[in-house]
Design a protein around this motif. Structure first.
Motif, PDB file in Angstrom:
ATOM      1  N   ALA A  67       0.719  -1.330  -0.084  1.00 18.41           N
ATOM      2  CA  ALA A  67       0.099   0.038   0.063  1.00 18.41           C
ATOM      3  C   ALA A  67       0.922   1.173   0.109  1.00 18.41           C
ATOM      4  O   ALA A  67       0.422   2.258  -0.603  1.00 18.41           O
ATOM      5  CB  ALA A  67      -0.802   0.017   1.057  1.00 18.41           C
ATOM      6  N   ASN A  68       1.988   1.107   0.391  1.00 15.76           N
ATOM      7  CA  ASN A  68       3.080   2.216   0.596  1.00 15.76           C
ATOM      8  C   ASN A  68       3.675   2.649  -0.646  1.00 15.76           C
ATOM      9  O   ASN A  68       4.349   2.114  -1.243  1.00 15.76           O
ATOM     10  CB  ASN A  68       4.154   1.997   1.595  1.00 15.76           C
TER      11      ASN A  68
ATOM     12  N   THR B  11       2.772 -11.482   8.499  1.00 12.83           N
ATOM     13  CA  THR B  11       3.240 -11.776   7.260  1.00 12.83           C
ATOM     14  C   THR B  11       2.301 -11.336   6.107  1.00 12.83           C
ATOM     15  O   THR B  11       1.259 -11.304   6.209  1.00 12.83           O
ATOM     16  CB  THR B  11       3.816 -13.190   6.856  1.00 12.83           C
ATOM     17  N   GLY B  12       3.086 -11.029   5.096  1.00  9.72           N
ATOM     18  CA  GLY B  12       2.185 -10.730   3.669  1.00  9.72           C
ATOM     19  C   GLY B  12       2.018 -12.420   3.091  1.00  9.72           C
ATOM     20  O   GLY B  12       2.114 -13.485   3.522  1.00  9.72           O
ATOM     21  N   PRO B  13       1.090 -12.615   1.995  1.00 10.99           N
ATOM     22  CA  PRO B  13       0.599 -13.542   1.299  1.00 10.99           C
ATOM     23  C   PRO B  13       1.916 -14.725   1.164  1.00 10.99           C
ATOM     24  O   PRO B  13       1.702 -15.614   1.022  1.00 10.99           O
ATOM     25  CB  PRO B  13      -0.199 -13.140   0.401  1.00 10.99           C
ATOM     26  N   LEU B  14       2.792 -13.951   0.414  1.00  9.74           N
ATOM     27  CA  LEU B  14       3.763 -14.963  -0.075  1.00  9.74           C
ATOM     28  C   LEU B  14       4.517 -15.651   0.999  1.00  9.74           C
ATOM     29  O   LEU B  14       4.815 -16.921   1.196  1.00  9.74           O
ATOM     30  CB  LEU B  14       4.992 -14.136  -0.681  1.00  9.74           C
ATOM     31  N   PHE B  15       4.968 -14.778   2.149  1.00 10.47           N
ATOM     32  CA  PHE B  15       5.545 -15.494   3.286  1.00 10.47           C
ATOM     33  C   PHE B  15       4.744 -16.461   4.036  1.00 10.47           C
ATOM     34  O   PHE B  15       5.137 -17.734   4.537  1.00 10.47           O
ATOM     35  CB  PHE B  15       6.130 -14.679   4.175  1.00 10.47           C
TER      36      PHE B  15
ATOM     37  N   ILE C 215      13.203  -8.383  -8.317  1.00 10.18           N
ATOM     38  CA  ILE C 215      12.951  -7.983  -6.729  1.00 10.18           C
ATOM     39  C   ILE C 215      13.542  -9.548  -6.093  1.00 10.18           C
ATOM     40  O   ILE C 215      13.005 -10.656  -6.604  1.00 10.18           O
ATOM     41  CB  ILE C 215      11.675  -7.709  -6.362  1.00 10.18           C
ATOM     42  N   ASP C 216      14.504  -9.455  -5.241  1.00 12.15           N
ATOM     43  CA  ASP C 216      14.749 -10.670  -4.354  1.00 12.15           C
ATOM     44  C   ASP C 216      13.458 -11.197  -3.453  1.00 12.15           C
ATOM     45  O   ASP C 216      12.699 -10.373  -3.028  1.00 12.15           O
ATOM     46  CB  ASP C 216      15.704 -10.272  -3.513  1.00 12.15           C
ATOM     47  N   VAL C 217      13.377 -12.566  -3.323  1.00  9.56           N
ATOM     48  CA  VAL C 217      12.077 -13.026  -2.758  1.00  9.56           C
ATOM     49  C   VAL C 217      12.246 -12.460  -1.303  1.00  9.56           C
ATOM     50  O   VAL C 217      11.247 -12.431  -0.729  1.00  9.56           O
ATOM     51  CB  VAL C 217      12.355 -14.438  -2.958  1.00  9.56           C
ATOM     52  N   TRP C 218      13.235 -12.360  -0.472  1.00  5.03           N
ATOM     53  CA  TRP C 218      13.185 -11.910   0.783  1.00  5.03           C
ATOM     54  C   TRP C 218      12.711 -10.626   1.093  1.00  5.03           C
ATOM     55  O   TRP C 218      11.922 -10.340   1.833  1.00  5.03           O
ATOM     56  CB  TRP C 218      14.747 -12.039   1.477  1.00  5.03           C
ATOM     57  N   LEU C 219      13.320  -9.760   0.098  1.00  5.40           N
ATOM     58  CA  LEU C 219      12.696  -8.213   0.248  1.00  5.40           C
ATOM     59  C   LEU C 219      11.418  -8.134  -0.004  1.00  5.40           C
ATOM     60  O   LEU C 219      10.491  -7.396   0.501  1.00  5.40           O
ATOM     61  CB  LEU C 219      13.630  -7.478  -0.831  1.00  5.40           C
TER      62      LEU C 219
ATOM     63  N   GLU D  62       5.301  -6.695   1.584  1.00  6.02           N
ATOM     64  CA  GLU D  62       4.257  -7.145   1.312  1.00  6.02           C
ATOM     65  C   GLU D  62       3.309  -6.657   2.391  1.00  6.02           C
ATOM     66  O   GLU D  62       3.647  -6.816   3.681  1.00  6.02           O
ATOM     67  CB  GLU D  62       3.878  -8.455   1.134  1.00  6.02           C
ATOM     68  N   ASP D  63       2.238  -6.171   2.459  1.00  9.23           N
ATOM     69  CA  ASP D  63       1.372  -5.959   3.533  1.00  9.23           C
ATOM     70  C   ASP D  63       0.924  -7.064   4.282  1.00  9.23           C
ATOM     71  O   ASP D  63       0.591  -8.017   3.472  1.00  9.23           O
ATOM     72  CB  ASP D  63      -0.067  -5.119   3.046  1.00  9.23           C
ATOM     73  N   PHE D  64       0.683  -7.050   5.548  1.00 12.04           N
ATOM     74  CA  PHE D  64       0.416  -8.212   6.308  1.00 12.04           C
ATOM     75  C   PHE D  64      -1.298  -8.451   5.891  1.00 12.04           C
ATOM     76  O   PHE D  64      -2.028  -7.720   5.501  1.00 12.04           O
ATOM     77  CB  PHE D  64       0.351  -7.758   7.709  1.00 12.04           C
TER      78      PHE D  64
END
Length: 261
Positions: free
Chosen positions: A36-37, A71-75, A54-58, A63-65
Motif C-alpha cells: 500500500a505504501n 506476514t504478507g501472502p507470499l511468506f 526483486i529478491d524474494v526476501w525483500l 508485502e502488506d500483512f
C-alpha cells in the motif's frame, strides 16, 4: 541444480509468487495491490526496474500483512507449505494412524500452551489461546477453566500380562520385553561365550507363552578345530564363558598367554 521437486529453479520474487498460486506482478501498479505504501513501491521500481528482479526476501518483507497475521501472502504461503511438508514427512506425527488411540488423540486436542503455562508457572489468568493477543481481563480465563489432558487414557492394561506373567530370566543371559497394541513378546539373548538353546523369541497367547524359555549354554571354544583358540603347542582348557591356554612340559607359556615355547 535444484533440490526442489520437478527440478524447478526459483530465481526471484515473482517465481515464488507463481509457486504459491499468487498473481505475477509486472508493473508498479501491480505492486500497489500488495504494497500500500507508494513510497516503497516507487523506491523498489527505482532499484529493481521490474518486479521480476526483486529478491524474494525483500518482496516478502514489504508485502502488506494479511488480516490478523504478521506476514504478507507470499511468506504465509511459504511458511505454511514448509510446516505442512514437515508434518506430512514425520511418520511419528501424532495424528497419523497407529501412533495414538482415538481416546488419546481426543485428549491431546484439549492440550494447549495456555495449559502448560498454568501447570508450570504461578500465573492463574491466561488467554484461551496463548498465541492470540488479548486484552486483560476480558480476554483472559482462570486456569481452572482451561482444559487439560486426562492421562488415564495412556494407562496400558493388557489381559495377556495376567495370563503369561513376567518373562522367565535366564542364567548367563538377558531378555527384551515388548508390549504394544495388545501383543506381548520377549526376545532372549546370551552373554558372550554362551549360546542360546531354544526359541529366541516368545509370544504371549491366550494359553500363555507359546514356547518354554530358552537357556544359555557355555560354548566350548576348545572344540573349534577350524580356528582353534590356542596354539598347537598349548593345551586348551574350557572355562565358563571363555577358555584358557596352558603350556605342556617341556614348554613354557609366552607373554601372549596363547603360545608355548
Amino acid at each position: 541444480e535444484s533440490n526442489l521437486p520437478f527440478n524447478i529453479i526459483f530465481t526471484g520474487y515473482n517465481d515464488w509468487r507463481e509457486f504459491c498460486g499468487l498473481p505475477k506482478l509486472e508493473t508498479q501498479d501491480d505492486l500497489h495491490t500488495v504494497i500500500a505504501n507508494n513510497n516503497v513501491t516507487k523506491k523498489i521500481m527505482e532499484l529493481y526496474h521490474n518486479p521480476s528482479n526483486i529478491d524474494v526476501w525483500l518482496g516478502g518483507l514489504v508485502e502488506d500483512f494479511l488480516p490478523g497475521a504478521r506476514t504478507g501472502p507470499l511468506f504465509a504461503c511459504i511458511i505454511g507449505k514448509q510446516m505442512k511438508a514437515l508434518r506430512d514427512g514425520d511418520r511419528f506425527w501424532w495424528e497419523n494412524d497407529n501412533i495414538f488411540t482415538e481416546d488419546q488423540k481426543h485428549e491431546l486436542k484439549k492440550h494447549s500452551l495456555s495449559r502448560v503455562i498454568c501447570d508450570n508457572t504461578g500465573i492463574s489468568e491466561v488467554p484461551t489461546d496463548a498465541f492470540q493477543l488479548g486484552k486483560f481481563p476480558q480476554d483472559f480465563k482462570h486456569c481452572d477453566n482451561i482444559p487439560g489432558m486426562d492421562l488415564g487414557v495412556w494407562k496400558e492394561v493388557y489381559q495377556e500380562e495376567e495370563i503369561c506373567g513376567t518373562p522367565k530370566t535366564v542364567e548367563n543371559g538377558d531378555f527384551v520385553y515388548c508390549s504394544e497394541f495388545g501383543k506381548s513378546t520377549v526376545t532372549y539373548l546370551c552373554k558372550y561365550g554362551f549360546q542360546l538353546q531354544g526359541e529366541e523369541q516368545l509370544t504371549c497367547t491366550s494359553k500363555g507363552w507359546n514356547f518354554e524359555a530358552p537357556v544359555c549354554i557355555d560354548i566350548n571354544e576348545c572344540e573349534n578345530e577350524i580356528n582353534p583358540p590356542c596354539s598347537s603347542s598349548a593345551k586348551c582348557i574350557n572355562t565358563k564363558g571363555s577358555y584358557k591356554c596352558l603350556s605342556t612340559d617341556p614348554y613354557k607359556l609366552t607373554e601372549d598367554r596363547k603360545t608355548c615355547i
